[in-house]
Motif scaffolding. Sequence first.
Motif, PDB file in Angstrom:
ATOM      1  N   GLY A 142     -10.383  18.080  -6.933  1.00  0.00           N
ATOM      2  CA  GLY A 142     -11.007  19.110  -7.745  1.00  0.00           C
ATOM      3  C   GLY A 142     -12.509  19.114  -7.582  1.00  0.00           C
ATOM      4  O   GLY A 142     -13.084  18.167  -7.020  1.00  0.00           O
ATOM      5  N   PRO A 143     -13.172  20.147  -8.088  1.00  0.00           N
ATOM      6  CA  PRO A 143     -14.629  20.256  -7.972  1.00  0.00           C
ATOM      7  C   PRO A 143     -15.333  19.046  -8.594  1.00  0.00           C
ATOM      8  O   PRO A 143     -15.099  18.738  -9.774  1.00  0.00           O
ATOM      9  N   GLY A 144     -16.130  18.364  -7.820  1.00  0.00           N
ATOM     10  CA  GLY A 144     -16.877  17.223  -8.303  1.00  0.00           C
ATOM     11  C   GLY A 144     -16.041  15.989  -8.586  1.00  0.00           C
ATOM     12  O   GLY A 144     -16.517  15.049  -9.241  1.00  0.00           O
ATOM     13  N   LYS A 145     -14.816  15.968  -8.094  1.00  0.00           N
ATOM     14  CA  LYS A 145     -13.926  14.838  -8.374  1.00  0.00           C
ATOM     15  C   LYS A 145     -13.526  14.120  -7.091  1.00  0.00           C
ATOM     16  O   LYS A 145     -13.655  14.655  -5.995  1.00  0.00           O
ATOM     17  N   GLU A 146     -13.027  12.903  -7.265  1.00  0.00           N
ATOM     18  CA  GLU A 146     -12.475  12.162  -6.146  1.00  0.00           C
ATOM     19  C   GLU A 146     -11.092  12.733  -5.788  1.00  0.00           C
ATOM     20  O   GLU A 146     -10.418  13.337  -6.626  1.00  0.00           O
ATOM     21  N   ARG A 147     -10.698  12.494  -4.533  1.00  0.00           N
ATOM     22  CA  ARG A 147      -9.346  12.886  -4.138  1.00  0.00           C
ATOM     23  C   ARG A 147      -8.348  12.030  -4.919  1.00  0.00           C
ATOM     24  O   ARG A 147      -8.514  10.819  -5.033  1.00  0.00           O
ATOM     25  N   GLU A 148      -7.293  12.665  -5.433  1.00  0.00           N
ATOM     26  CA  GLU A 148      -6.327  11.935  -6.231  1.00  0.00           C
ATOM     27  C   GLU A 148      -4.904  12.200  -5.758  1.00  0.00           C
ATOM     28  O   GLU A 148      -4.584  13.268  -5.233  1.00  0.00           O
ATOM     29  N   PHE A 149      -4.077  11.203  -5.978  1.00  0.00           N
ATOM     30  CA  PHE A 149      -2.672  11.262  -5.619  1.00  0.00           C
ATOM     31  C   PHE A 149      -1.938  12.243  -6.532  1.00  0.00           C
ATOM     32  O   PHE A 149      -2.179  12.282  -7.741  1.00  0.00           O
ATOM     33  N   VAL A 150      -1.023  13.018  -5.932  1.00  0.00           N
ATOM     34  CA  VAL A 150      -0.198  13.950  -6.696  1.00  0.00           C
ATOM     35  C   VAL A 150       1.279  13.541  -6.641  1.00  0.00           C
ATOM     36  O   VAL A 150       1.928  13.384  -7.672  1.00  0.00           O
ATOM     37  N   ALA A 151       1.798  13.356  -5.420  1.00  0.00           N
ATOM     38  CA  ALA A 151       3.221  13.022  -5.279  1.00  0.00           C
ATOM     39  C   ALA A 151       3.487  12.500  -3.881  1.00  0.00           C
ATOM     40  O   ALA A 151       2.730  12.787  -2.944  1.00  0.00           O
ATOM     41  N   THR A 152       4.572  11.736  -3.756  1.00  0.00           N
ATOM     42  CA  THR A 152       4.989  11.232  -2.455  1.00  0.00           C
ATOM     43  C   THR A 152       6.507  11.275  -2.366  1.00  0.00           C
ATOM     44  O   THR A 152       7.205  11.228  -3.385  1.00  0.00           O
ATOM     45  N   ASP A 211       1.373  10.811 -13.131  1.00  0.00           N
ATOM     46  CA  ASP A 211       1.623  11.090 -14.550  1.00  0.00           C
ATOM     47  C   ASP A 211       1.124  12.480 -14.946  1.00  0.00           C
ATOM     48  O   ASP A 211       1.750  13.160 -15.765  1.00  0.00           O
ATOM     49  N   SER A 212       0.004  12.893 -14.356  1.00  0.00           N
ATOM     50  CA  SER A 212      -0.620  14.159 -14.737  1.00  0.00           C
ATOM     51  C   SER A 212       0.207  15.380 -14.347  1.00  0.00           C
ATOM     52  O   SER A 212      -0.020  16.469 -14.879  1.00  0.00           O
ATOM     53  N   VAL A 213       1.146  15.213 -13.424  1.00  0.00           N
ATOM     54  CA  VAL A 213       1.930  16.367 -12.967  1.00  0.00           C
ATOM     55  C   VAL A 213       3.426  16.194 -13.196  1.00  0.00           C
ATOM     56  O   VAL A 213       4.195  17.132 -12.984  1.00  0.00           O
TER      57      VAL A 213
END
Length: 124
Positions: A40-50, A62-64
Amino acid sequence: QVQLVESGGGLVQVGGSLRLSCVVSGRTFSSFAMGWFRQGPGKEREFVATISSFGGSTIHADSVRGRFTISRDNAKNTLYLQMNSLEPEDTAVYYCAAADGNYLRKKSDEYDYWGQGTQVTVSS
């Protein structure tokens, strides 16, 4: 040469849905575990799913969890991310990634190949 090409991003209203796709070429698709990440804007790359190489196992952040679903079709060399109930916080560039081997992984540095990303914007 392995290539990953994402598509399906766009502008959607809060509560809407999108399905992202990632087509993989250059190697046997089923030899890879796959993942989705976002930045996201101004954020680090983050894991979503695997997802494992034959789709038998998945992990969602957890967020998704409960809103997003990762899946794959090995016959079509394609990875998917179905995103429902989208929120403004989901606005990001979404990247698919491929990792040699069949075990799930959540860290970006464990992936060997990356797509160019597709923008998802959720408007309130």
